[in-house]
Design an enzyme around this catalytic site. Sequence first.
Site, PDB file in Angstrom:
ATOM      1  N   ASP A  19       6.889  -5.003   1.553  1.00  0.00           N
ATOM      2  CA  ASP A  19       6.351  -3.721   2.009  1.00  0.00           C
ATOM      3  C   ASP A  19       5.785  -2.903   0.843  1.00  0.00           C
ATOM      4  O   ASP A  19       6.225  -3.039  -0.292  1.00  0.00           O
ATOM      5  CB  ASP A  19       7.470  -2.941   2.715  1.00  0.00           C
ATOM      6  CG  ASP A  19       6.925  -1.830   3.606  1.00  0.00           C
ATOM      7  OD1 ASP A  19       5.706  -1.821   3.890  1.00  0.00           O
ATOM      8  OD2 ASP A  19       7.721  -0.962   4.005  1.00  0.00           O
ATOM      9  N   ASN A  67       2.672  -4.684  13.975  1.00  0.00           N
ATOM     10  CA  ASN A  67       1.550  -4.375  13.083  1.00  0.00           C
ATOM     11  C   ASN A  67       0.190  -4.363  13.795  1.00  0.00           C
ATOM     12  O   ASN A  67      -0.807  -3.886  13.241  1.00  0.00           O
ATOM     13  CB  ASN A  67       1.521  -5.323  11.875  1.00  0.00           C
ATOM     14  CG  ASN A  67       2.605  -5.037  10.849  1.00  0.00           C
ATOM     15  OD1 ASN A  67       3.127  -5.941  10.199  1.00  0.00           O
ATOM     16  ND2 ASN A  67       2.972  -3.773  10.682  1.00  0.00           N
TER      17      ASN A  67
HETATM   18  C1  IPE Z   1       7.341  -4.467   8.013  1.00  0.00           C
HETATM   19  O1  IPE Z   1       6.681  -3.446   7.351  1.00  0.00           O
HETATM   20  C2  IPE Z   1       6.406  -5.609   8.291  1.00  0.00           C
HETATM   21  C3  IPE Z   1       5.929  -6.358   7.146  1.00  0.00           C
HETATM   22  C4  IPE Z   1       6.261  -6.176   5.902  1.00  0.00           C
HETATM   23  C5  IPE Z   1       5.013  -7.412   7.452  1.00  0.00           C
HETATM   24  P1  IPE Z   1       6.024  -2.205   8.111  1.00  0.00           P
HETATM   25  O2  IPE Z   1       5.377  -1.393   7.067  1.00  0.00           O
HETATM   26  O3  IPE Z   1       5.197  -2.680   9.238  1.00  0.00           O
HETATM   27  O4  IPE Z   1       7.304  -1.475   8.710  1.00  0.00           O
HETATM   28  P2  IPE Z   1       7.489   0.041   9.157  1.00  0.00           P
HETATM   29  O5  IPE Z   1       6.452   0.330  10.179  1.00  0.00           O
HETATM   30  O6  IPE Z   1       7.337   0.898   7.942  1.00  0.00           O
HETATM   31  O7  IPE Z   1       8.887   0.108   9.693  1.00  0.00           O
HETATM   32  C1  IPE Z   2       3.287  -4.376   4.038  1.00  0.00           C
HETATM   33  O1  IPE Z   2       2.642  -3.320   3.435  1.00  0.00           O
HETATM   34  C2  IPE Z   2       2.321  -5.418   4.558  1.00  0.00           C
HETATM   35  C3  IPE Z   2       2.177  -5.426   6.024  1.00  0.00           C
HETATM   36  C4  IPE Z   2       2.897  -4.744   6.866  1.00  0.00           C
HETATM   37  C5  IPE Z   2       1.121  -6.272   6.566  1.00  0.00           C
HETATM   38  P1  IPE Z   2       2.189  -2.042   4.265  1.00  0.00           P
HETATM   39  O2  IPE Z   2       0.816  -2.253   4.738  1.00  0.00           O
HETATM   40  O3  IPE Z   2       3.183  -1.725   5.321  1.00  0.00           O
HETATM   41  O4  IPE Z   2       2.219  -0.935   3.141  1.00  0.00           O
HETATM   42  P2  IPE Z   2       2.696   0.577   3.292  1.00  0.00           P
HETATM   43  O5  IPE Z   2       4.077   0.543   3.865  1.00  0.00           O
HETATM   44  O6  IPE Z   2       1.734   1.247   4.220  1.00  0.00           O
HETATM   45  O7  IPE Z   2       2.658   1.112   1.912  1.00  0.00           O
HETATM   46 MG    MG Z   3       4.839  -0.613   5.354  1.00  0.00          MG
END
Ligand code: IPE
Ligand code: IPE
Ligand code: MG
Length: 241
Positions: A19, A67
């Site tokens: 993340d 997502n």
């Molecule tokens: C979890 O991260 C999913 C992945 C890392 C692929 P998110 O960024 O989607 O999770 P939330 O929405 O902050 O809980």
């Molecule tokens: C994790 O990084 C990757 C995916 C969920 C695909 P994020 O895209 O959630 O990054 P932040 O949380 O917005 O920084």
């Molecule tokens: Mg995230």
Amino acid sequence: MTATDSATSGPKHVAIIMDGNGRWAQQRGRPRLFGHQAGARRIREIVNACPDLGVKYLTIFAFSTENWKRTQTEVSGLMSLFRRYIQKEAQDLHDEGVRVRFIGDRVRLEPKLVKLMDELEELTEGNDLVHLTIALNYGGRDEVARATKRLAQEVAAGRLDPETVDSETLARFLDTCVLPDPDLVIRTSGEARISNFLLWQSAYAEYEFIETLWPDFTKDIFGEIIARYGGRERRFGAVPV
Ligand code: IPE
Ligand code: IPE
Ligand code: MG
């Protein structure tokens, strides 16, 4: 495994919620996809670090069932990144002895991506140095629901006696049926939540929530986390003797 396993032997299966890509890009005034590209580039170093750290199974969260709620630009950018990533990395992963598997629901993924996923699984099927599992369109609740549906179909077809169903039975229907449970789950970027990752499998996992954003994650940080894990006492519900 003893009832209160000391964790000194190191985690055999590590799962990572990668993340923080979006924030990493934002800090640089760049689009979110720039962060996802940087994040994808970190994966190889972490996979390659596994054998020396005694990690046999590595499972990484690439895209969740939630997502899809992101903008169309981000979702389609991610899907094309996954395609390019597989095309670019397939041969090297294979040459390095990595066995790749995918978990998650493939039904909603575009056929050309699913084809590449199938081909990579097939290409690396005989490898055993590191088992890399990529969670793509994966959600723990969705996985349990899909498993339950298939289990119910077996019961309806008369092939499974409902009286014999226990947690082992259900586990056989999960996407992860051939994998051991994760010993350690790491989440980067300072968020202390699970976000629907390996809900069933991490019932007794140890957790590490670290501040580093995923594109800044290195093998040294990985090594430090693995070393810290060695100091933990895993009880699995028992009392140490
Ligand atoms: C979890 O991260 C999913 C992945 C890392 C692929 P998110 O960024 O989607 O999770 P939330 O929405 O902050 O809980
Ligand atoms: C994790 O990084 C990757 C995916 C969920 C695909 P994020 O895209 O959630 O990054 P932040 O949380 O917005 O920084
Ligand atoms: Mg995230």
